[in-house]
Design a protein around this motif. Structure first.
Motif, short mmCIF file in Angstrom:
data_model
loop_
_atom_site.label_atom_id
_atom_site.label_comp_id
_atom_site.label_asym_id
_atom_site.label_seq_id
_atom_site.Cartn_x
_atom_site.Cartn_y
_atom_site.Cartn_z
N LEU A 1 -14.95 -1.42 0.74
CA LEU A 1 -13.80 -2.05 1.38
C LEU A 1 -14.26 -3.02 2.45
CD1 LEU A 1 -11.33 0.94 1.95
CD2 LEU A 1 -11.28 -0.75 0.10
N LEU B 1 -15.50 5.03 4.57
CA LEU B 1 -14.62 4.31 5.49
C LEU B 1 -13.28 5.01 5.64
CD1 LEU B 1 -15.07 1.70 7.10
CD2 LEU B 1 -13.84 0.47 5.32
N LEU B 2 -12.73 5.49 4.54
CA LEU B 2 -11.44 6.18 4.61
C LEU B 2 -11.56 7.50 5.38
CD1 LEU B 2 -9.97 5.60 1.04
CD2 LEU B 2 -9.36 4.43 3.16
N LYS C 1 -15.99 2.84 0.30
CA LYS C 1 -14.58 3.25 0.44
C LYS C 1 -14.44 4.68 0.95
CE LYS C 1 -12.52 4.81 -3.10
NZ LYS C 1 -11.95 4.92 -4.47
N ASP C 2 -15.11 5.62 0.31
CA ASP C 2 -14.92 7.02 0.68
C ASP C 2 -15.33 7.28 2.13
OD1 ASP C 2 -14.00 7.48 -1.86
OD2 ASP C 2 -15.90 8.28 -2.62
N LEU D 1 -3.22 -0.93 0.79
CA LEU D 1 -4.32 0.01 0.83
C LEU D 1 -4.27 0.96 -0.35
CD1 LEU D 1 -6.72 1.46 2.14
CD2 LEU D 1 -5.10 2.69 3.60
N SER D 2 -3.08 1.45 -0.70
CA SER D 2 -2.96 2.42 -1.78
C SER D 2 -3.47 1.85 -3.10
CB SER D 2 -1.50 2.85 -1.94
OG SER D 2 -0.67 1.72 -2.20
N ALA E 1 -7.45 1.26 -2.85
CA ALA E 1 -8.16 2.54 -2.83
C ALA E 1 -8.32 3.13 -4.23
CB ALA E 1 -7.42 3.54 -1.94
N THR F 1 -12.19 6.01 9.37
CA THR F 1 -11.43 4.91 9.96
C THR F 1 -9.96 5.03 9.59
OG1 THR F 1 -13.37 3.47 9.74
CG2 THR F 1 -11.25 2.40 10.17
N ASP F 2 -9.09 4.88 10.56
CA ASP F 2 -7.65 4.85 10.30
C ASP F 2 -7.26 3.42 9.97
OD1 ASP F 2 -4.90 4.93 10.27
OD2 ASP F 2 -4.73 6.29 11.98
N ILE F 3 -7.34 3.09 8.69
CA ILE F 3 -7.10 1.70 8.27
C ILE F 3 -5.66 1.30 8.50
CG2 ILE F 3 -7.09 0.15 6.28
CD1 ILE F 3 -9.58 1.56 5.30
N GLU F 4 -4.73 2.23 8.31
CA GLU F 4 -3.32 1.90 8.56
C GLU F 4 -3.11 1.54 10.03
OE1 GLU F 4 -0.73 4.89 7.12
OE2 GLU F 4 -1.17 4.47 5.01
#
Length: 239
Positions: A198, A215-216, A212-213, A188-189, A192, A219-222
């Motif tokens: 994404l 969604l981040l 991206k902005d 992810l890093s 991003a 949403t907790d993608i991790e």
């Protein structure tokens, strides 16, 4: 533009890609994000005709890849940097590609300069290349036909920090010129830093998609990654 519609791939009882629908748009870098084994590489292989979908469709510039005339002039692909012929020099790999695509040999020098491989390095056999050099050669081959679309699987593997910054700038420039970029990674890093949009995939299914902005922020993608991995682990223990 890259479009999939209900794209599915099964290997016997195993579903590697499950009803996947998305669009990667011109002028944007689309990050294709998911844990190892999530279906990213299988999806990309279907996009470029190396695997046949069980169901659904995948098109690039409005047509299946296999129907594109001289596809290297339209789509630049890097799926596996280690797949290059070890017995040829880097220059020979690119010269053969240029011949196949009907390009002037001067294009070889242009892409070598773009990716930062020197004349001395280009004369070396690929078997003597580091992973980072193989990645640069693979990118050079992908850029050879000056394509509108780039499909790149884990392109920063083996690159040093300077090479990673170079790669980000290259992808950004391609998108800003109106090209379409589909960039896969399990990090992810990294995605991003480069992506505008994404697509998050897990167990072959689309889990999230968007700018991206946005969604981040929402949403907790991790956590999506963790839950997908946990499901995989539980399935393996149950088996």
């Amino acid at each position: 533009m890259i479009t999939t519609d209900s794209l599915t791939k099964r290997y016997g009882p195993t579903t590697a890609v499950d009803d996947l629908t998305f669009t990667a748009r011109p002028g944007r870098v689309t990050g294709f994000l998911g844990p190892n084994g999530s279906g990213k590489s299988t999806t990309m292989r279907m996009l470029v005709g190396l695997a046949t979908p069980t169901a659904g469709t995948a098109t690039i510039l409005g047509r299946p890849y296999t129907e594109l005339r001289n596809p290297g002039r339209h789509v630049g692909v890097l799926l596996d940097a280690s797949a290059q012929h070890n017995g040829r020099s880097g220059r020979e790999v690119l010269a053969l590609g240029a011949l196949t695509m009907g390009l002037p040999r001067t294009r070889v020098d242009e892409v070598l300069e773009t990716v930062g491989l020197t004349a001395k390095e280009a004369r070396r056999r690929v078997k003597g290349y580091s992973l980072g050099m193989r990645q640069r050669l693979g990118i050079a081959y992908a850029l050879l036909g000056d394509p509108e679309v780039l499909i790149l699987d884990e392109p920063v593997n083996g690159l040093d920090p300077q090479g990673i910054r170079w790669m980000r700038n290259l992808l950004r420039s391609h998108a800003e010129a109106g090209g379409t970029v589909l960039l896969s990674s399990h990090l992810l890093s990294e995605v991003a830093q480069a992506a505008d949009d994404l697509l998050v995939i897990g167990n072959g299914r689309l889990l999230a998609a968007g700018a991206k902005d946005e969604l981040l922020a929402t949403t907790d993608i991790e956590e999506l990654f963790f839950s997908t991995t946990a499901n995989d682990d539980r399935s393996e223990r149950a088996a």
